[in-house]
Write a protein that holds these residues in place. Structure first.
Motif, PDB file in Angstrom:
ATOM      1  N   ALA A  72      -7.693   2.301   0.080  1.00 42.84           N
ATOM      2  CA  ALA A  72      -6.374   2.890  -0.189  1.00 42.84           C
ATOM      3  C   ALA A  72      -5.267   1.848  -0.108  1.00 42.84           C
ATOM      4  CB  ALA A  72      -6.104   4.041   0.770  1.00 42.84           C
ATOM      5  N   PRO A  73      -5.241   0.975   0.908  1.00 45.19           N
ATOM      6  CA  PRO A  73      -4.209  -0.057   0.952  1.00 45.19           C
ATOM      7  C   PRO A  73      -4.258  -1.035  -0.213  1.00 45.19           C
ATOM      8  CG  PRO A  73      -5.109   0.252   3.126  1.00 45.19           C
ATOM      9  CD  PRO A  73      -5.965   1.054   2.198  1.00 45.19           C
ATOM     10  N   LEU A  74      -5.462  -1.315  -0.746  1.00 50.49           N
ATOM     11  CA  LEU A  74      -5.523  -2.206  -1.905  1.00 50.49           C
ATOM     12  C   LEU A  74      -4.807  -1.580  -3.104  1.00 50.49           C
ATOM     13  CD1 LEU A  74      -9.148  -3.702  -1.866  1.00 50.49           C
ATOM     14  CD2 LEU A  74      -6.991  -4.845  -1.327  1.00 50.49           C
ATOM     15  N   VAL A  75      -5.056  -0.283  -3.295  1.00 57.10           N
ATOM     16  CA  VAL A  75      -4.316   0.435  -4.344  1.00 57.10           C
ATOM     17  C   VAL A  75      -2.832   0.431  -4.008  1.00 57.10           C
ATOM     18  CG1 VAL A  75      -3.985   2.671  -5.463  1.00 57.10           C
ATOM     19  CG2 VAL A  75      -6.293   1.887  -4.905  1.00 57.10           C
ATOM     20  N   GLY A  76      -2.543   0.646  -2.717  1.00 56.29           N
ATOM     21  CA  GLY A  76      -1.155   0.655  -2.281  1.00 56.29           C
ATOM     22  C   GLY A  76      -0.490  -0.693  -2.452  1.00 56.29           C
ATOM     23  N   ALA A  77      -1.214  -1.781  -2.141  1.00 57.93           N
ATOM     24  CA  ALA A  77      -0.650  -3.122  -2.279  1.00 57.93           C
ATOM     25  C   ALA A  77      -0.340  -3.435  -3.737  1.00 57.93           C
ATOM     26  CB  ALA A  77      -1.616  -4.153  -1.715  1.00 57.93           C
ATOM     27  N   ALA A  78      -1.270  -3.043  -4.618  1.00 58.53           N
ATOM     28  CA  ALA A  78      -1.035  -3.255  -6.049  1.00 58.53           C
ATOM     29  C   ALA A  78       0.176  -2.447  -6.508  1.00 58.53           C
ATOM     30  CB  ALA A  78      -2.275  -2.864  -6.848  1.00 58.53           C
ATOM     31  N   PHE A  85       9.290   5.649  -2.299  1.00 59.32           N
ATOM     32  CA  PHE A  85       8.722   6.934  -2.714  1.00 59.32           C
ATOM     33  C   PHE A  85       7.293   6.768  -3.245  1.00 59.32           C
ATOM     34  CE2 PHE A  85      13.285   7.628  -2.846  1.00 59.32           C
ATOM     35  CZ  PHE A  85      13.407   8.870  -2.227  1.00 59.32           C
ATOM     36  N   VAL A  86       6.986   5.605  -3.787  1.00 59.76           N
ATOM     37  CA  VAL A  86       5.626   5.307  -4.249  1.00 59.76           C
ATOM     38  C   VAL A  86       4.718   5.043  -3.057  1.00 59.76           C
ATOM     39  CG1 VAL A  86       4.212   3.710  -5.617  1.00 59.76           C
ATOM     40  CG2 VAL A  86       6.508   4.344  -6.416  1.00 59.76           C
ATOM     41  N   LEU A  87       5.288   4.426  -2.029  1.00 55.04           N
ATOM     42  CA  LEU A  87       4.489   3.872  -0.941  1.00 55.04           C
ATOM     43  C   LEU A  87       4.140   4.863   0.157  1.00 55.04           C
ATOM     44  CD1 LEU A  87       3.342   1.090  -0.363  1.00 55.04           C
ATOM     45  CD2 LEU A  87       5.409   0.555   0.913  1.00 55.04           C
ATOM     46  N   SER A 145       0.570  -6.710  -9.181  1.00 58.05           N
ATOM     47  CA  SER A 145      -0.625  -6.065  -8.631  1.00 58.05           C
ATOM     48  C   SER A 145      -1.618  -7.096  -8.114  1.00 58.05           C
ATOM     49  CB  SER A 145      -1.295  -5.192  -9.700  1.00 58.05           C
ATOM     50  OG  SER A 145      -0.442  -4.145 -10.109  1.00 58.05           O
ATOM     51  N   ALA A 146      -1.850  -8.155  -8.901  1.00 59.28           N
ATOM     52  CA  ALA A 146      -2.787  -9.206  -8.489  1.00 59.28           C
ATOM     53  C   ALA A 146      -2.308  -9.891  -7.213  1.00 59.28           C
ATOM     54  CB  ALA A 146      -2.940 -10.239  -9.617  1.00 59.28           C
ATOM     55  N   ALA A 147      -1.019 -10.218  -7.149  1.00 65.57           N
ATOM     56  CA  ALA A 147      -0.474 -10.868  -5.961  1.00 65.57           C
ATOM     57  C   ALA A 147      -0.567  -9.951  -4.742  1.00 65.57           C
ATOM     58  CB  ALA A 147       0.983 -11.271  -6.214  1.00 65.57           C
ATOM     59  N   GLY A 148      -0.304  -8.663  -4.937  1.00 64.95           N
ATOM     60  CA  GLY A 148      -0.362  -7.718  -3.835  1.00 64.95           C
ATOM     61  C   GLY A 148      -1.759  -7.568  -3.263  1.00 64.95           C
ATOM     62  N   VAL A 149      -2.773  -7.528  -4.122  1.00 64.41           N
ATOM     63  CA  VAL A 149      -4.161  -7.385  -3.670  1.00 64.41           C
ATOM     64  C   VAL A 149      -4.583  -8.602  -2.840  1.00 64.41           C
ATOM     65  CG1 VAL A 149      -6.561  -7.342  -4.449  1.00 64.41           C
ATOM     66  CG2 VAL A 149      -4.885  -5.812  -5.494  1.00 64.41           C
ATOM     67  N   ILE A 150      -4.242  -9.796  -3.318  1.00 61.68           N
ATOM     68  CA  ILE A 150      -4.596 -11.015  -2.584  1.00 61.68           C
ATOM     69  C   ILE A 150      -3.902 -11.032  -1.222  1.00 61.68           C
ATOM     70  CG2 ILE A 150      -4.342 -13.530  -2.562  1.00 61.68           C
ATOM     71  CD1 ILE A 150      -4.682 -13.452  -5.621  1.00 61.68           C
ATOM     72  N   GLY A 151      -2.614 -10.692  -1.219  1.00 58.62           N
ATOM     73  CA  GLY A 151      -1.879 -10.655   0.038  1.00 58.62           C
ATOM     74  C   GLY A 151      -2.444  -9.643   1.017  1.00 58.62           C
TER      75      GLY A 151
END
Length: 336
Positions: free
Chosen positions: A96-102, A149-151, A40-46
Motif C-alpha cells: 500500500a505505501p508503494l502505491v501511496g508513494a507513487a 486528500f489523495v494521501l 512515481s518512479a522517484a517516490g517508489v525508490i524513496g
C-alpha cells in the motif's frame, strides 16, 4: 479598405497563433505526464529506502497513553521488531505505501506545477521570469493541500498494518493484510472512514510541502550563488545557472527539503498516526484531531508530540535526496 494581402497576413498570423497555442498545450501535457511517471518512479525508490524507519516511527507514535511505553526509543523499537518478526517484518504492509508513494510524489510534482501556473495566471509574474522564493514556498503549500486528500486513505491503511498485532491469551495474532483492512474500515465507517485523520494530513502536507519545495529551492539558489563566486562576467553566470548542480549539492538540497518537511510539522503527523491506528468497530471511540492532540499533550507534553521525530528526520534526508535526484535526472536525460 482591407486588401487581399491584409487577409492573407491576418490568416497567417491566426494560423501561427493557433500552432503556437497547440504547441504550448502539448508541452504542458508532456510535462504533466513527466510529473506523474517520473514522480512515481522517484517516490517508489524513496519509499524502499525509508520504509523500515517509517514503521518504527508509527510504532513509537501509536503507543497507548494508559499503558507503560512498550518501546523506549528508536533503537529499542528496531530491536524488538526484528526479534519478533525479523528484518522483513519492518517492510510489512509495504504494498500500500508503494502505491501511496507513487501517488504522493507524482501528485506533489503535478500539483506544484499547477501552483506555478496559478501564480503566473494571477499576473504577478511574467511567464518568462523565474519565480522568487516566497512564490515557490506558496506553490509547495498549494501542492501539499491537494495531495493530502489523495494521501489520507493510503496512509490510514498503512498505519493500521504497521502497528504490532495484539496478543490474545499469550498467542500473537496474524497481522492484517491490505484488503482485510480496507474491508474492515468500509464495513464499520463507510467510504468516509478512509479520510479519518484528514486534518493531520492536511496540516502536515500543506505546511510540510511548503518547506519541502521551499527548502530545496532555497538551498539550490544558495549553491548557485556560492558557485558564482570568482566568476566576473554576467554571461558566464547565466551559463552556469542553466547547468545542473554537482550531484553532491543536489543531494544536500534534497536532504534539506526532507528534513525541513518532517521536523516542522511532526506533531500533526503524530496526532494523525494515533487517530489512524485506533481500532475499527466494537467499542472503539474515535477522537477528533483536537481531542487526540489534547489527550497526547496532557499525557506526555511536547515530548510526546515529537516521539519518533529523530529517526524520521534521519531517514528523510537520504530518501528526499534520492527523490529529487531521480526526478530531476529522469526529466533531464529522458524528456518525453
Amino acid at each position: 479598405m482591407a486588401t487581399s494581402t491584409d487577409y492573407v497576413t491576418q490568416s497567417a498570423a491566426s494560423q501561427s497563433q493557433a500552432t503556437h497555442s497547440a504547441g504550448e498545450k502539448r508541452k504542458a501535457g508532456m510535462e504533466a505526464i513527466e510529473d506523474i511517471v517520473y514522480g512515481s518512479a522517484a517516490g517508489v525508490i524513496g519509499k524502499y529506502i525509508e520504509y523500515p524507519f517509517d514503521t518504527v516511527k508509527v510504532r513509537l507514535q501509536s503507543q497507548p497513553d494508559h499503558l507503560p511505553l512498550r518501546y523506549h526509543g528508536p533503537l529499542d523499537c528496531f530491536r524488538q521488531s526484528i526479534r519478533a518478526d525479523g528484518f522483513l517484518g519492518l517492510y510489512r504492509g509495504i504494498s500500500a505505501p508503494l502505491v501511496g508513494a507513487a501517488a504522493e510524489t507524482s501528485s506533489l510534482f503535478f500539483f506544484e506545477r499547477l501552483g506555478r501556473e496559478t501564480v503566473y495566471a494571477s499576473g504577478l509574474y511574467a511567464r518568462d521570469t523565474v519565480l522568487p522564493l516566497p512564490a515557490l514556498w506558496f506553490t509547495g503549500a498549494f501542492s501539499g493541500t491537494f495531495t493530502s486528500f489523495v494521501l489520507t486513505p493510503i496512509e490510514l491503511v498503512k498505519c493500521k498494518i504497521q502497528v504490532p498485532a495484539p496478543s490474545t491469551g499469550g498467542i500473537r495474532q496474524q497481522p492484517p493484510g491490505v484488503l482485510s483492512v480496507i474491508k474492515d474500515v468500509y464495513k464499520h465507517d463507510g467510504f468516509r472512514g478512509f479520510w479519518h485523520g484528514q486534518m493531520g494530513t492536511f496540516l502536515r502536507e500543506a505546511g510540510g510541502c511548503a518547506a519541502w519545495f521551499g527548502s530545496k529551492e532555497t538551498t539550490t539558489k544558495l549553491f548557485y550563488v556560492l558557485n558564482e563566486r570568482g566568476i566576473k562576467t554576467q554571461a558566464e553566470k547565466d551559463v552556469l545557472r542553466t547547468e545542473s548542480l554537482p550531484l553532491w549539492q543536489q543531494a544536500i538540497a534534497g536532504a534539506s527539503a526532507g528534513m525541513s518537511y518532517n521536523f516542522l510539522f511532526f506533531p500533526a503527523d503524530t496526532i494523525k498516526s494515533r487517530m489512524q491506528t485506533t481500532a475499527v468497530g466494537g467499542t472503539a471511540v474515535k477522537k477528533t484531531f483536537m481531542q487526540e492532540g489534547r489527550a497526547l499533550w496532557h499525557q506526555h507534553g511536547l515530548r510526546g508530540m515529537y516521539r519518533g521525530c529523530g529517526i524520521t528526520v534521519l531517514r528523510s534526508a537520504p530518501s528526499s535526496a534520492f527523490i529529487f535526484m531521480v526526478y530531476d535526472g529522469l526529466k533531464k536525460y529522458f524528456p518525453l
